[in-house]
Design a protein around this motif. Structure first.
Motif, PDB file in Angstrom:
ATOM      1  N   LYS A  27      50.905  36.494  32.402  1.00  0.00           N
ATOM      2  CA  LYS A  27      49.834  36.974  31.747  1.00  0.00           C
ATOM      3  C   LYS A  27      49.361  38.035  32.991  1.00  0.00           C
ATOM      4  N   ASP A  28      49.232  39.422  32.453  1.00  0.00           N
ATOM      5  CA  ASP A  28      48.942  40.458  33.311  1.00  0.00           C
ATOM      6  C   ASP A  28      50.097  40.970  33.988  1.00  0.00           C
ATOM      7  N   ALA A  29      51.321  40.476  34.248  1.00  0.00           N
ATOM      8  CA  ALA A  29      52.321  40.732  35.002  1.00  0.00           C
ATOM      9  C   ALA A  29      53.333  41.283  33.824  1.00  0.00           C
ATOM     10  N   VAL A  30      53.702  40.545  32.689  1.00  0.00           N
ATOM     11  CA  VAL A  30      54.484  40.868  31.599  1.00  0.00           C
ATOM     12  C   VAL A  30      53.682  40.958  30.297  1.00  0.00           C
ATOM     13  N   LEU A  31      52.757  40.035  30.255  1.00  0.00           N
ATOM     14  CA  LEU A  31      52.061  40.162  29.082  1.00  0.00           C
ATOM     15  C   LEU A  31      50.411  40.932  29.471  1.00  0.00           C
ATOM     16  N   HIS A  32      50.388  41.970  28.571  1.00  0.00           N
ATOM     17  CA  HIS A  32      49.213  42.577  29.048  1.00  0.00           C
ATOM     18  C   HIS A  32      47.940  42.744  27.971  1.00  0.00           C
ATOM     19  N   ASP A  33      46.668  42.684  28.673  1.00  0.00           N
ATOM     20  CA  ASP A  33      45.541  42.722  27.813  1.00  0.00           C
ATOM     21  C   ASP A  33      45.610  43.958  26.920  1.00  0.00           C
ATOM     22  N   GLY A  34      45.069  43.706  25.724  1.00  0.00           N
ATOM     23  CA  GLY A  34      45.218  44.883  24.851  1.00  0.00           C
ATOM     24  C   GLY A  34      46.476  45.141  24.328  1.00  0.00           C
ATOM     25  N   VAL A  35      47.585  44.697  24.703  1.00  0.00           N
ATOM     26  CA  VAL A  35      48.885  44.932  24.108  1.00  0.00           C
ATOM     27  C   VAL A  35      49.579  43.766  23.789  1.00  0.00           C
ATOM     28  N   HIS A  36      49.747  42.912  24.542  1.00  0.00           N
ATOM     29  CA  HIS A  36      50.231  41.321  24.238  1.00  0.00           C
ATOM     30  C   HIS A  36      49.231  40.444  23.919  1.00  0.00           C
ATOM     31  N   TYR A  37      47.824  40.548  24.355  1.00  0.00           N
ATOM     32  CA  TYR A  37      46.875  39.592  23.859  1.00  0.00           C
ATOM     33  C   TYR A  37      45.437  40.069  23.895  1.00  0.00           C
ATOM     34  N   ILE A  38      44.644  39.558  23.336  1.00  0.00           N
ATOM     35  CA  ILE A  38      43.339  40.033  23.110  1.00  0.00           C
ATOM     36  C   ILE A  38      42.270  38.883  23.480  1.00  0.00           C
ATOM     37  N   ARG A  39      40.950  39.441  23.747  1.00  0.00           N
ATOM     38  CA  ARG A  39      39.944  38.456  23.967  1.00  0.00           C
ATOM     39  C   ARG A  39      38.949  39.057  22.996  1.00  0.00           C
ATOM     40  N   PRO A  40      38.789  37.856  21.637  1.00  0.00           N
ATOM     41  CA  PRO A  40      38.331  38.704  20.643  1.00  0.00           C
ATOM     42  C   PRO A  40      36.693  38.211  20.807  1.00  0.00           C
ATOM     43  N   PHE A  41      35.842  39.190  20.412  1.00  0.00           N
ATOM     44  CA  PHE A  41      34.454  39.132  20.564  1.00  0.00           C
ATOM     45  C   PHE A  41      33.882  39.243  21.960  1.00  0.00           C
TER      46      PHE A  41
END
Length: 71
Positions: A27-41
């Protein structure tokens, strides 16, 4: 386009990486916020977008190399 949203535990089962490895190394090294994951609401919960994660894996991003470099 429909997306498949996965919790960290569900992603772990699909890609065969430990939950802790996903949270601490990927997370945040390979998988990025807004691209690979979201924080709903705007919350703390993280949902991974499976199609984006799979696309990144198939492009040859070597997660094991990144993890090895972080250790």
């Amino acid at each position: 386009m429909a997306h498949t949203y996965l919790t960290t535990e569900e992603l772990s089962a699909r890609i065969k990486y430990d939950v802790r490895t996903i949270r601490q190394c990927l997370k945040d090294a390979v998988l990025h916020d807004g691209v690979h994951y979201i924080r709903p609401f705007g919350g703390r919960k993280i949902l991974f977008i499976w199609e984006r994660v799979e696309e990144t894996m198939l492009q040859g991003d070597a997660a094991h190399q990144i993890i090895k470099n972080l250790q």
